[in-house]
Design a protein around this motif. Structure first.
Motif, PDB file in Angstrom:
ATOM      1  N   VAL A  41       2.796  -1.040 -17.697  1.00  0.00           N
ATOM      2  CA  VAL A  41       2.532  -2.409 -17.253  1.00  0.00           C
ATOM      3  C   VAL A  41       1.463  -2.378 -16.160  1.00  0.00           C
ATOM      4  N   GLN A  42       1.066  -3.554 -15.704  1.00  0.00           N
ATOM      5  CA  GLN A  42       0.144  -3.665 -14.582  1.00  0.00           C
ATOM      6  C   GLN A  42       0.919  -3.584 -13.266  1.00  0.00           C
ATOM      7  N   ALA A  43       0.281  -3.043 -12.242  1.00  0.00           N
ATOM      8  CA  ALA A  43       0.944  -2.889 -10.948  1.00  0.00           C
ATOM      9  C   ALA A  43       1.464  -4.220 -10.411  1.00  0.00           C
ATOM     10  N   ALA A  44       0.737  -5.290 -10.674  1.00  0.00           N
ATOM     11  CA  ALA A  44       1.156  -6.602 -10.167  1.00  0.00           C
ATOM     12  C   ALA A  44       2.524  -7.005 -10.711  1.00  0.00           C
ATOM     13  N   SER A  45       2.880  -6.484 -11.881  1.00  0.00           N
ATOM     14  CA  SER A  45       4.167  -6.833 -12.482  1.00  0.00           C
ATOM     15  C   SER A  45       5.346  -6.296 -11.676  1.00  0.00           C
ATOM     16  N   LEU A  46       5.110  -5.279 -10.890  1.00  0.00           N
ATOM     17  CA  LEU A  46       6.204  -4.660 -10.143  1.00  0.00           C
ATOM     18  C   LEU A  46       6.581  -5.451  -8.900  1.00  0.00           C
ATOM     19  N   TYR A  47       5.610  -6.183  -8.357  1.00  0.00           N
ATOM     20  CA  TYR A  47       5.839  -6.799  -7.049  1.00  0.00           C
ATOM     21  C   TYR A  47       6.793  -7.988  -7.095  1.00  0.00           C
ATOM     22  N   GLY A  48       7.034  -8.531  -8.281  1.00  0.00           N
ATOM     23  CA  GLY A  48       8.048  -9.569  -8.391  1.00  0.00           C
ATOM     24  C   GLY A  48       9.453  -9.017  -8.238  1.00  0.00           C
ATOM     25  N   HIS A  49       9.606  -7.718  -8.461  1.00  0.00           N
ATOM     26  CA  HIS A  49      10.901  -7.054  -8.323  1.00  0.00           C
ATOM     27  C   HIS A  49      11.031  -6.330  -6.977  1.00  0.00           C
TER      28      HIS A  49
END
Length: 219
Positions: A41-49
């Motif tokens: 995935v893209q790194a930005a996807s992790l920051y929601g978690h």
């Protein structure tokens, strides 16, 4: 296109993958970008978690510390309970030695699992008759012992080439055999240190004044 029934990402999956990456490559190699690539995935996807990398590391620490069992302090003698807790603590950390440095520098912080264990250890020692200040130091000393025994392997630090040691270090003429028995040596060394630590504590405990429950000059 229909959405997948199972979300591609979850806190549990992210955390587990991050720990696997740390186990494989080391704590210093973890980055949100590398973790995202590992997950596809893209790194930005992790920051929601996990808004920050520290939040992620703290979640991993919580998971590891949740495996530490301090329940023996509820029904065993202080020595038996300390042994049980220390062994459980070491077993949890030994599975992930690359993560131990983070636990060593971060302390319990505000993590419920770590604070719950600290509360059980301190409470059990005080109920057994240890003064609160000494109970604090015993818990800290046991923690140092566990962390030190898991942050690296003494035996695995030697190479299996006898010529490295034979000529220059005659007292280490068997050192080349250590790597093959590293797990056994590391475990037995921890048990030796733990037993010596507890023997010393027991001697100190037995010297307490019967009238006060404390040593004559203890705080």
């Amino acid at each position: 296109m229909a959405r997948p029934r199972v979300p591609l990402l979850s806190r549990e999956r992210i955390s587990a993958t991050a720990l696997a990456l740390i186990d494989r490559d080391g704590l210093g190699e973890l980055s949100m970008r590398k973790l995202a690539a590992e997950l596809g995935v893209q790194a930005a996807s992790l920051y929601g978690h996990f808004p920050t990398k520290d939040d992620l590391l703290d979640d991993i620490a919580h998971t590891i510390m949740s495996r530490v069992d301090a329940s023996a302090f509820e029904h065993e003698t202080w020595r038996t309970a300390l042994v049980s807790w220390a062994r459980s603590f070491r077993a949890a950390l030994a599975q992930h030695p690359n993560f131990v440095p983070y636990l060593a520098i971060s302390g319990p912080g505000r993590r419920d699992e770590a604070l719950r264990a600290a509360n059980a250890v301190h409470g059990g020692l005080v109920r057994a008759g240890w003064p609160p200040r000494q109970a604090t130091m015993i818990g800290a000393a046991a923690r140092y012992l566990v962390l030190g025994s898991t942050v690296g392997s003494f035996a695995r630090g030697f190479v299996d080439d006898v010529q490295v040691y034979r000529d220059r270090y005659p007292h280490l003429d068997q050192a080349h055999l250590l790597r093959d028995k590293a797990a056994e040596i590391d475990s037995d060394s921890f048990e030796l240190a733990l037993e010596a630590f507890l023997d010393g504590l027991e001697t100190k405990f037995d010297r307490r004044s019967p009238a006060t429950g404390n040593g004559t000059n203890e705080p």
